[in-house]
Design a protein around this motif. Structure first.
Motif, PDB file in Angstrom:
ATOM      1  N   ALA A  81       1.220  -1.259   0.434  1.00 51.25           N
ATOM      2  CA  ALA A  81       0.015  -0.386   0.562  1.00 51.25           C
ATOM      3  C   ALA A  81       1.095   1.482  -0.438  1.00 51.25           C
ATOM      4  CB  ALA A  81      -0.634   0.249   1.151  1.00 51.25           C
ATOM      5  N   VAL A  82       1.399   1.672   0.779  1.00 54.09           N
ATOM      6  CA  VAL A  82       2.689   2.251   0.521  1.00 54.09           C
ATOM      7  C   VAL A  82       4.466   1.744   0.725  1.00 54.09           C
ATOM      8  CG1 VAL A  82       4.178   4.168   1.992  1.00 54.09           C
ATOM      9  CG2 VAL A  82       1.398   3.882   1.890  1.00 54.09           C
ATOM     10  N   ASP A  83       4.791   1.364  -0.368  1.00 58.73           N
ATOM     11  CA  ASP A  83       5.770   0.137  -0.604  1.00 58.73           C
ATOM     12  C   ASP A  83       6.890   0.914  -0.140  1.00 58.73           C
ATOM     13  OD1 ASP A  83       8.000  -1.705  -0.743  1.00 58.73           O
ATOM     14  OD2 ASP A  83       7.863  -1.744  -3.084  1.00 58.73           O
ATOM     15  N   SER A  84       7.384   1.260   1.470  1.00 61.19           N
ATOM     16  CA  SER A  84       8.491   2.036   1.831  1.00 61.19           C
ATOM     17  C   SER A  84       8.622   1.078   3.039  1.00 61.19           C
ATOM     18  CB  SER A  84       8.212   2.997   2.541  1.00 61.19           C
ATOM     19  OG  SER A  84       8.970   3.730   3.969  1.00 61.19           O
ATOM     20  N   THR A  85      10.411   0.617   3.725  1.00 62.90           N
ATOM     21  CA  THR A  85      11.104   0.340   4.807  1.00 62.90           C
ATOM     22  C   THR A  85      10.097   0.638   5.625  1.00 62.90           C
ATOM     23  OG1 THR A  85      12.928  -0.519   3.263  1.00 62.90           O
ATOM     24  CG2 THR A  85      12.965  -0.713   5.417  1.00 62.90           C
ATOM     25  N   ALA A  86      10.028   2.221   6.042  1.00 66.03           N
ATOM     26  CA  ALA A  86       9.201   1.985   7.515  1.00 66.03           C
ATOM     27  C   ALA A  86       8.141   1.788   6.999  1.00 66.03           C
ATOM     28  CB  ALA A  86       9.383   4.065   7.075  1.00 66.03           C
ATOM     29  N   ASN A  87       7.569   1.488   6.077  1.00 64.55           N
ATOM     30  CA  ASN A  87       6.079   0.827   6.242  1.00 64.55           C
ATOM     31  C   ASN A  87       6.929  -0.529   6.570  1.00 64.55           C
ATOM     32  OD1 ASN A  87       3.069  -0.221   6.900  1.00 64.55           O
ATOM     33  ND2 ASN A  87       3.434   0.204   4.177  1.00 64.55           N
TER      34      ASN A  87
ATOM     35  N   PRO B  56      12.445  -8.647   5.523  1.00 66.18           N
ATOM     36  CA  PRO B  56      12.981  -6.871   5.440  1.00 66.18           C
ATOM     37  C   PRO B  56      12.474  -5.996   6.541  1.00 66.18           C
ATOM     38  CG  PRO B  56      13.229  -8.437   3.492  1.00 66.18           C
ATOM     39  CD  PRO B  56      12.188  -9.629   3.815  1.00 66.18           C
ATOM     40  N   ARG B  57      11.022  -6.516   6.330  1.00 67.31           N
ATOM     41  CA  ARG B  57      10.417  -5.760   6.961  1.00 67.31           C
ATOM     42  C   ARG B  57       9.956  -6.050   8.189  1.00 67.31           C
ATOM     43  NH1 ARG B  57       7.733  -3.437   1.543  1.00 67.31           N
ATOM     44  NH2 ARG B  57       6.652  -1.913   2.788  1.00 67.31           N
ATOM     45  N   ILE B  58      10.250  -6.494   8.846  1.00 68.93           N
ATOM     46  CA  ILE B  58      10.499  -7.068  10.556  1.00 68.93           C
ATOM     47  C   ILE B  58      11.130  -6.071  11.417  1.00 68.93           C
ATOM     48  CG2 ILE B  58      10.430  -9.174  11.959  1.00 68.93           C
ATOM     49  CD1 ILE B  58       9.463 -10.588  10.254  1.00 68.93           C
ATOM     50  N   HIS B  59      10.346  -5.076  11.978  1.00 65.73           N
ATOM     51  CA  HIS B  59      10.994  -3.999  13.033  1.00 65.73           C
ATOM     52  C   HIS B  59      10.664  -4.730  14.381  1.00 65.73           C
ATOM     53  CE1 HIS B  59      11.448  -1.739   9.479  1.00 65.73           C
ATOM     54  NE2 HIS B  59      10.404  -1.268   9.196  1.00 65.73           N
ATOM     55  N   PHE B  60      10.106  -5.792  14.326  1.00 62.19           N
ATOM     56  CA  PHE B  60       9.838  -5.649  15.404  1.00 62.19           C
ATOM     57  C   PHE B  60       9.092  -7.523  15.754  1.00 62.19           C
ATOM     58  CE2 PHE B  60       7.109  -4.435  19.841  1.00 62.19           C
ATOM     59  CZ  PHE B  60       7.936  -4.737  21.095  1.00 62.19           C
ATOM     60  N   ALA B  61       9.396  -8.271  17.506  1.00 61.65           N
ATOM     61  CA  ALA B  61       9.141  -9.457  17.066  1.00 61.65           C
ATOM     62  C   ALA B  61       8.366  -9.668  18.476  1.00 61.65           C
ATOM     63  CB  ALA B  61      10.351 -10.295  16.325  1.00 61.65           C
ATOM     64  N   HIS B  62       7.060 -10.492  18.488  1.00 68.10           N
ATOM     65  CA  HIS B  62       6.273 -10.563  19.688  1.00 68.10           C
ATOM     66  C   HIS B  62       6.407 -12.024  19.509  1.00 68.10           C
ATOM     67  CE1 HIS B  62       3.744  -6.702  20.261  1.00 68.10           C
ATOM     68  NE2 HIS B  62       4.821  -6.803  20.471  1.00 68.10           N
ATOM     69  N   LEU B  63       7.432 -12.638  20.010  1.00 64.68           N
ATOM     70  CA  LEU B  63       7.422 -14.596  20.735  1.00 64.68           C
ATOM     71  C   LEU B  63       6.943 -14.496  21.610  1.00 64.68           C
ATOM     72  CD1 LEU B  63      11.190 -14.432  19.798  1.00 64.68           C
ATOM     73  CD2 LEU B  63       8.920 -14.526  18.249  1.00 64.68           C
ATOM     74  N   ARG B  64       5.697 -15.710  21.107  1.00 64.62           N
ATOM     75  CA  ARG B  64       4.564 -16.677  22.115  1.00 64.62           C
ATOM     76  C   ARG B  64       4.726 -17.724  21.400  1.00 64.62           C
ATOM     77  NH1 ARG B  64      -0.874 -15.528  21.266  1.00 64.62           N
ATOM     78  NH2 ARG B  64      -0.967 -13.315  20.789  1.00 64.62           N
TER      79      ARG B  64
END
Length: 397
Positions: free
Chosen positions: A262-268, A294-302
């Motif tokens: 939808a907005v092709d940006s690393t920031a998205n 490449p677009r994962i900036h944070f992870a919740h692991l459970r």
């Protein structure tokens, strides 16, 4: 990977000094006291960050979770210029104080949804659980939502009717309270009539309309994130299915692909939540992680364990239906790729998401899903997997 910990600020019964003892170094928090849609003042952000550093040297605020999106933006309702401007200003204020990662969600009305906050675990302790029969009982018999029956299997509706007939008023109150508990930061809770009224505001808003409103949000804020060097990361729907007749549009790989395009940006980017995505039997969570790495900036692991009727419950972090070792290997491979490319923010912050209430947790009355001992167990288990897979003598893809 950066070991982090969700902290509810002044509302949290777990102290920063206790969090420091878990070994985590990042604090994931928000200014929950500020109403949705209002600007987070820079001075307030700085005071919260400095308070964290002073209370427990070695801890720092590294992820804002969540900078919430006002419901009017989700509905596309009225003149939204001021709300978008406020969101962008809050982003700028966070960036000015060094907080460059923002986790948010686009779930209509409710955030995570559970029907049981203290479901017994086989070896002792309790966990969060989503029961399809109890959710059906709530929608069909308590909320009386038109058309709700079509969202459930016949056997689920039968079980729902039996539960409702046998339930007491206290049982029904507890069910409503559990469903309302998944609203971090939104401390106003609906009663049945209030929820019914709130749902009417979404009448006429289906999947296409919600996607259009989401695309507009991204178009309004992603350019600012690019200018500020920030990473926005959407949290998947929890559970990844329509709830209360409301569409959910961040539930699978197809949804995520649409968002990224939808907005092709690393920031998205994406918050890779293994528990939320893992509640959908069709989702291969490690494969999704590799597809959108490449677009994962944070992870919740459970982890979760699913039942055939759509019910699921929180499992121990290394148990359940998601191969957590494979998932972590995918995240470490992406970190290595970023590091080799010379990217400064190559390390992915993660937190042990949710946890069983074990040992002394039952006496703490913490936020549902966020006990001390249960999450510390999860962090220790995840840390062990990360350390093993990072060892130079271990080969992994």
């Amino acid at each position: 990977m950066i070991e982090s910990w969700r902290w509810y600020g002044p509302f949290d019964r777990i102290g920063l000094d206790e969090i420091a003892q878990t070994g985590a170094t990042g604090i994931v928090t928000a200014l929950h006291e500020i109403p949705y849609g209002e600007v987070w003042p820079r001075a307030t952000i700085a005071a919260r960050r400095d308070g964290i550093r002073k209370a427990a040297p070695g801890l720092d605020w590294n992820v804002a979770e969540s900078l919430p999106i006002h419901e009017r933006i989700k509905r596309g309702e009225g003149n939204l210029v001021a709300l978008f401007a406020n969101y962008r200003q809050s982003m700028a204020n966070l960036a000015a104080e060094g907080i460059k990662v923002i986790c948010y969600n686009f779930m209509p009305l409710l955030d995570w949804t559970r029907t049981d906050l203290q479901s017994p675990v086989r070896r002792g302790g309790t966990c969060l659980r989503f029961s399809s029969p109890r959710m059906a009982a709530f929608e069909v018999h308590m909320l009386k939502r038109a058309g709700a029956e079509a969202d459930y299997l016949p056997e689920t509706l039968t079980a729902a009717a039996i539960w409702f007939q046998q339930s007491s008023e206290a049982d029904r109150d507890a069910l409503l309270s559990s469903i309302m508990s998944g609203l971090p930061g939104a401390y106003d809770r609906y009663d049945v009539d209030g929820l019914r009224a709130a749902l009417t505001l979404y009448e006429g808003i289906g999947r296409a309309e919600l996607r259009a409103n989401y695309a507009r949000f991204l178009q309004e804020v992603v350019p600012t994130a690019e200018e500020l060097g920030m990473r926005l990361c959407v949290h998947p729907d929890d559970p990844p299915r329509d709830i209360l007749g409301l569409p959910r549009i961040v539930s699978n790989a197809e949804d995520i692909g649409w968002i990224m395009g939808a907005v092709d940006s690393t920031a998205n980017g994406l918050t890779l939540c293994s528990g939320s995505l893992g509640a959908n039997p069709a989702n291969d969570v490690p494969a999704i992680a590799r597809q959108f790495a490449p677009r994962i900036h944070f992870a919740h692991l459970r982890n979760v364990t699913k039942d055939p009727d759509g019910s699921f419950e929180e499992a121990a972090h290394l148990d359940g239906d998601t191969d957590m070792v494979d998932l972590i290997a995918a995240l470490l491979a992406e970190e290595r790729r970023r590091n080799e490319a010379g990217r400064a923010d190559w390390a992915i912050p993660f937190r042990p998401d949710h946890g069983h209430e074990i040992l002394s947790d039952a006496d703490r009355d913490t936020h549902p899903g966020y006990p001390l001992a249960g999450r510390m167990r999860g962090l220790a288990e995840l840390r062990g997997v990360i350390r093993a897979l990072s060892h130079p003598k271990v080969s992994w893809a």
